[in-house]
Design a protein around this motif. Sequence first.
Motif, mmCIF file in Angstrom:
data_model
loop_
_atom_site.group_PDB
_atom_site.id
_atom_site.type_symbol
_atom_site.label_atom_id
_atom_site.label_comp_id
_atom_site.label_asym_id
_atom_site.label_seq_id
_atom_site.Cartn_x
_atom_site.Cartn_y
_atom_site.Cartn_z
ATOM 1 N N TRP A 136 16.522 27.383 80.156
ATOM 2 C CA TRP A 136 16.430 27.254 78.700
ATOM 3 C C TRP A 136 17.739 26.763 78.106
ATOM 4 O O TRP A 136 17.745 26.011 77.123
ATOM 5 C CB TRP A 136 16.016 28.586 78.086
ATOM 6 C CG TRP A 136 14.611 28.964 78.445
ATOM 7 C CD1 TRP A 136 14.207 29.966 79.279
ATOM 8 C CD2 TRP A 136 13.416 28.307 78.013
ATOM 9 N NE1 TRP A 136 12.845 29.985 79.391
ATOM 10 C CE2 TRP A 136 12.320 28.983 78.623
ATOM 11 C CE3 TRP A 136 13.155 27.227 77.179
ATOM 12 C CZ2 TRP A 136 11.005 28.614 78.409
ATOM 13 C CZ3 TRP A 136 11.831 26.839 76.963
ATOM 14 C CH2 TRP A 136 10.778 27.535 77.579
ATOM 15 N N GLY A 137 18.862 27.192 78.707
ATOM 16 C CA GLY A 137 20.152 26.669 78.249
ATOM 17 C C GLY A 137 20.261 25.174 78.496
ATOM 18 O O GLY A 137 20.748 24.427 77.641
ATOM 19 N N SER A 138 19.793 24.727 79.658
ATOM 20 C CA SER A 138 19.813 23.297 79.977
ATOM 21 C C SER A 138 18.895 22.516 79.044
ATOM 22 O O SER A 138 19.224 21.401 78.624
ATOM 23 C CB SER A 138 19.389 23.077 81.432
ATOM 24 O OG SER A 138 20.304 23.677 82.320
ATOM 25 N N MET A 139 17.750 23.087 78.735
ATOM 26 C CA MET A 139 16.834 22.428 77.809
ATOM 27 C C MET A 139 17.467 22.297 76.423
ATOM 28 O O MET A 139 17.354 21.247 75.760
ATOM 29 C CB MET A 139 15.527 23.208 77.722
ATOM 30 C CG MET A 139 14.477 22.584 76.806
ATOM 31 S SD MET A 139 13.906 20.959 77.368
ATOM 32 C CE MET A 139 12.804 21.460 78.701
ATOM 33 N N LYS A 140 18.155 23.337 75.976
ATOM 34 C CA LYS A 140 18.828 23.300 74.683
ATOM 35 C C LYS A 140 19.914 22.231 74.663
ATOM 36 O O LYS A 140 20.033 21.458 73.693
ATOM 37 C CB LYS A 140 19.429 24.677 74.375
ATOM 38 C CG LYS A 140 20.160 24.752 73.048
ATOM 39 C CD LYS A 140 20.735 26.146 72.827
ATOM 40 C CE LYS A 140 21.528 26.214 71.524
ATOM 41 N NZ LYS A 140 22.117 27.581 71.325
ATOM 42 N N VAL A 141 20.708 22.155 75.727
ATOM 43 C CA VAL A 141 21.769 21.144 75.817
ATOM 44 C C VAL A 141 21.164 19.747 75.827
ATOM 45 O O VAL A 141 21.670 18.828 75.167
ATOM 46 C CB VAL A 141 22.617 21.378 77.090
ATOM 47 C CG1 VAL A 141 23.547 20.194 77.337
ATOM 48 C CG2 VAL A 141 23.430 22.656 76.955
ATOM 49 N N THR A 142 20.052 19.570 76.557
ATOM 50 C CA THR A 142 19.404 18.265 76.637
ATOM 51 C C THR A 142 18.870 17.830 75.277
ATOM 52 O O THR A 142 19.031 16.668 74.873
ATOM 53 C CB THR A 142 18.251 18.295 77.656
ATOM 54 O OG1 THR A 142 18.750 18.746 78.922
ATOM 55 C CG2 THR A 142 17.634 16.925 77.826
ATOM 56 N N VAL A 143 18.239 18.747 74.558
ATOM 57 C CA VAL A 143 17.706 18.425 73.229
ATOM 58 C C VAL A 143 18.843 18.050 72.281
ATOM 59 O O VAL A 143 18.726 17.089 71.493
ATOM 60 C CB VAL A 143 16.886 19.608 72.676
ATOM 61 C CG1 VAL A 143 16.531 19.373 71.207
ATOM 62 C CG2 VAL A 143 15.627 19.815 73.497
ATOM 63 N N LEU A 144 19.967 18.773 72.344
ATOM 64 C CA LEU A 144 21.124 18.438 71.507
ATOM 65 C C LEU A 144 21.615 17.035 71.819
ATOM 66 O O LEU A 144 21.895 16.240 70.908
ATOM 67 C CB LEU A 144 22.239 19.456 71.736
ATOM 68 C CG LEU A 144 23.579 19.163 71.029
ATOM 69 C CD1 LEU A 144 23.388 19.127 69.517
ATOM 70 C CD2 LEU A 144 24.622 20.208 71.419
ATOM 71 N N TYR A 145 21.713 16.717 73.094
ATOM 72 C CA TYR A 145 22.144 15.376 73.499
ATOM 73 C C TYR A 145 21.168 14.327 72.970
ATOM 74 O O TYR A 145 21.598 13.284 72.441
ATOM 75 C CB TYR A 145 22.243 15.288 75.017
ATOM 76 C CG TYR A 145 22.341 13.877 75.519
ATOM 77 C CD1 TYR A 145 23.563 13.200 75.519
ATOM 78 C CD2 TYR A 145 21.207 13.198 75.967
ATOM 79 C CE1 TYR A 145 23.641 11.890 75.944
ATOM 80 C CE2 TYR A 145 21.288 11.889 76.401
ATOM 81 C CZ TYR A 145 22.504 11.244 76.385
ATOM 82 O OH TYR A 145 22.578 9.939 76.804
#
Length: 307
Positions: A81-90
């Motif tokens: 979920w942290g990776s998904m959040k970082v990806t969405v921000l990017y």
Amino acid sequence: MSTSATGHRSASPAKRRRVKAQQPWLPWLFLAPAAFGYVVFYLWPTLRGIWLSFTEYNLLTPAKFVGLSNYERMFQDPIFWGSMKVTVLYVVLNIGIQTIMALLIAVLMYRLTKSTFVRSVVLSPYLVSNVVAAIVWLWVLDAQFGVFNQFLEWIGIGKIGFLTDEFWAIPTIAMINVWRHMGYTALLIFAGLQTLPESVYEAARMDGASETRIFFSITMPLLRPILALVLIMTIIGSFQVFDTVAVTTGGGPANATNVLQMYIYDLAFGRFQFGYASAMSVALLIVLGIITMIQFKLTRANDTDLD
């Protein structure tokens, strides 16, 4: 009947149709290389990845079917979920800035110059591979010896850890990819601008419409199908960002740039958890499919206001 310069008669349309009827396999022959590449490099890996997502597989032992265990683990994985959040921000940063800049460049090229040389210059960053572009910017933005940080220190701002600071890392990676892909996106929009009828603009100017009004009331609505295509392409590509992150930060600092593709790569080739990594890949495929359908519906990509 017409004859060629060599004296041979050209085949009549009826004869060409007869030859085509006698060789129904000919179109398939031309399609075969592309179809082979699609099956081998796209369809088969996709189907195999979906199968592996239901297994426990580490390359050393045969795949063991575990049902939905990988998906249950994924939904309970805070790193996922942290990776998904970082990806969405990017994606938000990359798509927002890239689309606005590309639209501005395309309009300026269309209004000021249609020079082939200018288009070549705009496209040139896209011709540089992602890895090379990432290495160059890694040198330029290095916290200690980077040229840009040396300049910031010279003007009194001080050095900034663009790729080593948690706050700056993702925006910096987004800007690197904006720099590389902006020209290509601008040329796609520029091609769309060239299809718009000039008569519509002439009528608007005769009615006294300002350039701002023309842009928002005519250009943007008529460009909607092109912008929809550009957004779909760029969002799909942005969700799959990997090489820039791998070269510049490796997912750090403190997982601040650990995008989803980076996490999948680490699970598969770092920890040999191919089943779990495949489950995340399938989840990403589903997310991209849903986003694409929503975009296609909201932007009415298959409709045009030119009719």
